[in-house]
Structures are given as C-alpha cells and as structure tokens.
Design an enzyme around this catalytic site. Sequence first.
Site, mmCIF file in Angstrom:
data_model
loop_
_atom_site.group_PDB
_atom_site.id
_atom_site.type_symbol
_atom_site.label_atom_id
_atom_site.label_comp_id
_atom_site.label_asym_id
_atom_site.label_seq_id
_atom_site.Cartn_x
_atom_site.Cartn_y
_atom_site.Cartn_z
ATOM 1 N N LYS A 21 0.848 -1.191 0.000
ATOM 2 C CA LYS A 21 0.000 0.000 0.000
ATOM 3 C C LYS A 21 0.885 1.243 0.000
ATOM 4 C CE LYS A 21 0.868 1.618 4.274
ATOM 5 N NZ LYS A 21 1.540 2.907 4.496
ATOM 6 N N VAL A 105 11.332 -4.736 2.942
ATOM 7 C CA VAL A 105 11.049 -4.716 4.376
ATOM 8 C C VAL A 105 11.309 -3.317 4.936
ATOM 9 C CG1 VAL A 105 11.736 -5.720 6.598
ATOM 10 C CG2 VAL A 105 11.622 -7.162 4.544
ATOM 11 N N ALA A 107 9.722 -0.448 4.695
ATOM 12 C CA ALA A 107 9.760 0.472 3.558
ATOM 13 C C ALA A 107 8.603 1.456 3.534
ATOM 14 C CB ALA A 107 9.763 -0.335 2.256
ATOM 15 N N GLY A 108 7.670 1.361 4.506
ATOM 16 C CA GLY A 108 6.493 2.221 4.467
ATOM 17 C C GLY A 108 5.416 1.713 3.534
ATOM 18 N N LEU A 109 5.475 0.413 3.172
ATOM 19 C CA LEU A 109 4.540 -0.169 2.215
ATOM 20 C C LEU A 109 3.642 -1.237 2.837
ATOM 21 C CD1 LEU A 109 7.010 -0.567 -0.809
ATOM 22 C CD2 LEU A 109 5.310 1.248 -0.466
ATOM 23 N N GLY A 112 4.798 -6.330 5.924
ATOM 24 C CA GLY A 112 4.570 -7.256 7.026
ATOM 25 C C GLY A 112 3.110 -7.305 7.436
ATOM 26 N N ASP A 146 -2.154 -1.174 10.382
ATOM 27 C CA ASP A 146 -2.339 -1.306 8.930
ATOM 28 C C ASP A 146 -2.983 -2.624 8.517
ATOM 29 O OD1 ASP A 146 -1.336 1.172 8.247
ATOM 30 O OD2 ASP A 146 0.714 0.446 7.919
#
Length: 293
Positions: A21, A105, A107-109, A112, A146
């Site tokens: 995301k 990992v 990465a702000g995405l 996890g 998240d």
Amino acid sequence: MKLAEDMVINGRRAMGRSYAKINLTLDVLEKRSDGYHELETVMQTVNLFDLILVDRIRDGIRLMTNLKFLPNDSKNIAYQAAKLFFDTTGIKGGAKIRIHKNIPVAAGLAGGSGNAAAVLVALNMLYGVPLSDEELLSLSVRLGADVPYCMVGGTQSATGIGEILRPVTHFPKKPILLVKPSVNISTAEIYQKIDNEPRPPHPTTAEFLSALEENNWEKMCETMFNVMELVSEKEHPIIGSVKKKMQDFGASFSMMSGSGSTVFGFFDHYRDAERASRAFSQQYQDVFLTYTN
C-alpha cells in the site's frame, strides 16, 4: 474483502497475494493516552505483492521466507497472526506458512502487515470460516494498525490509529514507480520529532477527497501530502533527491509513503515510467514499476 476474493484453496492449502500500500495523504494528529497517535490518511493498494502459501497441518506453526534475515518465530508478524487465530478460535490445528517476499522490508509499504492479514484470511478459510469479516477486521488490529486495511485494500480513508476505514472514490489506475533508498528510518523517532515540532503543517485530506471525487488529477497532486516526509527528508536528503529525479523523468507527482523510506511517483505515460525505472535500477536495488490497483 480483497484478500479473501484473491485467495485460492486447494485441499488443505491456501494460496494468495498480500499487496503493498501507499499513503496518498498522511497526517499525524494528537498523541493519545495509550501512546499511539491519531492519524488521518488515505491509503491505496498497488500491484506489488508477496506470495503466501498456508498449509493446514496437525499442530504447531512453521514459518519460512525467502529472506534469511527475517525471523521465522514469534518475532514475525505473520507467525503472530497464526497464533492469534488459533488462540482466538480455540481450534486445535496448525499452520505451515511460506512467504515469498517481493515487497521490501521496513519500507512504508505495509509488507509485514499484509502478510499478517493474508495468514489470518487463509487460516479462516482453511478452517471453515469460524470468524466473520467483521470479527477478522476487529481481531486484525491487535496485530497492527495497517492490518485491517491490508485485508480490505482499494482506496480507503482511515482514522483512529489507522484502523477505522471508510471506502472512498476509487483512485484512478496509474503507472507507478516505487524506489526504496537504502536508508533505515525509525518510525518512533519520526513521531517524536513531529510531536516536538511547534507548528507542523498538515495535509488537506478533505480537499484531496473532493479532488478524487471530481477526478481532478491536477488538484489531487496539489493536495497529496505526507507530514512524515518532512521529518524523514531532513534526516535523509536522499529522499528529496529521489523525488526530484522522478519528476525530472516525467513523474506528475512524487512523495514518500508512510514512514518511508520508499518514494513513489505517478506517471501519465508508461514509457516515461519505464525509462525512469531503468535509470533508478542502476543505482538502487529495490525499484518496482507497476500500477495502482
């Protein structure tokens, strides 16, 4: 839920994808008494994903990934998701989990978080759907703010600590380039520095949502904003350099996602994004060219 719709069941095995995301807007509001921060954000799925295989086994939880440095025990959020499922439902059984990581990992995405969401959905389907969608979403926030979004996907406005979701007008499909510079950013430190800012600027999320509803791309670009980027860019100027380079290659907009350090750029023409991707790949390992999902 998007993850459930994408999941494939083959006997005692579930196969699925957990998607990355990005944050189209991200505002950090007041700090709560429980130590968390109130957020206001708009999140969007992109077509970069990890592959998840979950096998139903007799007992125990076994976890494997293609990255040797990732923990394969209770320190891994996907392992925690499996344990939470069995503890909550009281089901006697086990899970063998294999994750092929493509999303970088830290990465702000939400890589996890997406893995945890996929494991919860897979186990729920493999064990006869003991939990409703609402129960899964309620359970998932115990793993991370998240995780509920990663179950639902699409374009969502989120408040609270990020767990209160509201679907909004779907974001247009755009070529998107993601580049993760090799810098490590502490989310906790970013929050602390934002708290110490006398007057941090705030994104105009309501204006962005209005532009999204009108399908006004120019206005969307003017109102996308990530308050965390201001802090991260001061500490790591490379973030600003990546943003500028994307724009030099023709990106109509570029910004950092989440707490970073991934920078994304939207392109009007795929060929420009492809040219940028080739150039960035000569300098960075984590470069992904795809589309918003």
